[in-house]
Design an enzyme around this catalytic site. Sequence first.
Site, PDB file in Angstrom:
ATOM      1  CG  ASP A  16      -2.210   0.670   1.491  1.00 18.76           C
ATOM      2  OD1 ASP A  16      -2.591   0.989  -0.211  1.00 18.76           O
ATOM      3  OD2 ASP A  16      -2.913   1.297   2.540  1.00 18.76           O
ATOM      4  CG  HIS A  33       0.195   1.860  -8.801  1.00 18.45           C
ATOM      5  ND1 HIS A  33       0.109   1.776  -8.177  1.00 18.45           N
ATOM      6  CD2 HIS A  33      -0.943   2.833  -9.507  1.00 18.45           C
ATOM      7  CE1 HIS A  33      -1.107   1.912  -8.052  1.00 18.45           C
ATOM      8  NE2 HIS A  33      -1.082   2.341  -9.015  1.00 18.45           N
ATOM      9  CG  LEU A 127       9.052 -16.913  -3.436  1.00 18.81           C
ATOM     10  CD1 LEU A 127       9.315 -17.262  -1.906  1.00 18.81           C
ATOM     11  CD2 LEU A 127       9.804 -15.919  -3.605  1.00 18.81           C
TER      12      LEU A 127
HETATM   13  C1  FPP Z   1      -1.108   0.243  -3.187  1.00 17.94           C
HETATM   14  O1  FPP Z   1      -0.976   0.923  -3.510  1.00 17.94           O
HETATM   15  C2  FPP Z   1      -0.559  -0.904  -4.420  1.00 17.94           C
HETATM   16  C3  FPP Z   1      -1.941  -1.145  -5.496  1.00 17.94           C
HETATM   17  C4  FPP Z   1      -3.383  -0.978  -5.418  1.00 17.94           C
HETATM   18  C5  FPP Z   1      -1.298  -2.002  -6.386  1.00 17.94           C
HETATM   19  C6  FPP Z   1      -0.011  -2.594  -6.219  1.00 17.94           C
HETATM   20  C7  FPP Z   1       0.766  -3.191  -7.262  1.00 17.94           C
HETATM   21  C8  FPP Z   1       1.679  -3.103  -8.017  1.00 17.94           C
HETATM   22  C9  FPP Z   1       2.720  -2.710  -6.528  1.00 17.94           C
HETATM   23  C10 FPP Z   1       1.986  -3.998  -8.931  1.00 17.94           C
HETATM   24  C11 FPP Z   1       2.628  -4.976  -8.372  1.00 17.94           C
HETATM   25  C12 FPP Z   1       2.695  -5.779  -9.744  1.00 17.94           C
HETATM   26  C13 FPP Z   1       3.853  -7.228  -9.921  1.00 17.94           C
HETATM   27  C14 FPP Z   1       4.578  -7.818 -10.953  1.00 17.94           C
HETATM   28  C15 FPP Z   1       3.200  -7.669  -8.844  1.00 17.94           C
HETATM   29  P1  FPP Z   1      -1.995   2.922  -3.631  1.00 17.94           P
HETATM   30  O2  FPP Z   1      -2.532   2.933  -4.770  1.00 17.94           O
HETATM   31  O3  FPP Z   1      -3.550   2.086  -3.069  1.00 17.94           O
HETATM   32  O4  FPP Z   1      -1.384   4.107  -2.827  1.00 17.94           O
HETATM   33  P2  FPP Z   1      -2.449   5.350  -2.062  1.00 17.94           P
HETATM   34  O5  FPP Z   1      -3.258   4.375  -0.429  1.00 17.94           O
HETATM   35  O6  FPP Z   1      -1.274   5.702  -1.757  1.00 17.94           O
HETATM   36  O7  FPP Z   1      -3.178   5.607  -3.190  1.00 17.94           O
END
Ligand code: FPP
Length: 237
Positions: A16, A33, A127
């Site tokens: 997050d 992201h 893993l």
């Molecule tokens: C939360 O941050 C993150 C997500 C909803 C997406 C997570 C995805 C990635 C890191 C890409 C993953 C890629 C692979 C290959 C696994 P948020 O957008 O909710 O942040 P905020 O709370 O600050 O709005």
Amino acid sequence: MTENKKVPAHVSIIMDGNGRWARERGRERVFGHFEGVESVRVCTEAAVEAGVKYLSLYAFSEENWGRPESEVSALMELMMKSMKNELKTFLDNDIRFVVLGNRARLGDEMNAAIDNMMELTASNKVLTLILFLSYSGKWDILQAAKRLAKETGGDPEKLAQVGQEEFGRLLVTKDYPDPDLIIRTSGELRLSNYLLWQGAYSEYYFTPVTWPDFRREQFFEALEDYASRDRRFGKVK
Ligand code: FPP
């Protein structure tokens, strides 16, 4: 070799804070992201190094479909690209790749890429990396309950045979152990509909560090914290 109980077999992460990390830097949310993908790579490496057997990541929730279309498609594209980019690393490092969630909502192209990755890495052992995609805990429990209703036809005798273990076998996580440690980054103190059944006796670790800043050092800090915990599973020692 004796199993080291102090190293969690299954670490799960609610990644997050990508959006806030980007906004704090005056960038678009999607930039967070992109940086988050690097944290995925680093934590996967760290998990292998530490001897963790399962690393699962909450990559996209059922609720995330409600984000602006531009962010949803950017995230899907990023995940598809990242998966393809990592295939060689998974094969070279004996990493099994699995996606769990409501796959019916992912497009054909995404599902084909996932099936391909899962097949090619199916026998890898070091893993298991599980990506929860289009997943929510309530969705999982509900689909299990519906299957149970269908399979038993509501027959009271059949239902009487169903205990927690049997019900657990209807969840999408049936082939994997429950998480020992669930980490959530970015300072939010909630589960956000994640592994509601499977996390019943997990240890939780909340950190203010946002996901793009959660790297090797932070991963090992979480494992160290876990090692200091006393797990009793509701019993007494
Ligand atoms: C939360 O941050 C993150 C997500 C909803 C997406 C997570 C995805 C990635 C890191 C890409 C993953 C890629 C692979 C290959 C696994 P948020 O957008 O909710 O942040 P905020 O709370 O600050 O709005």
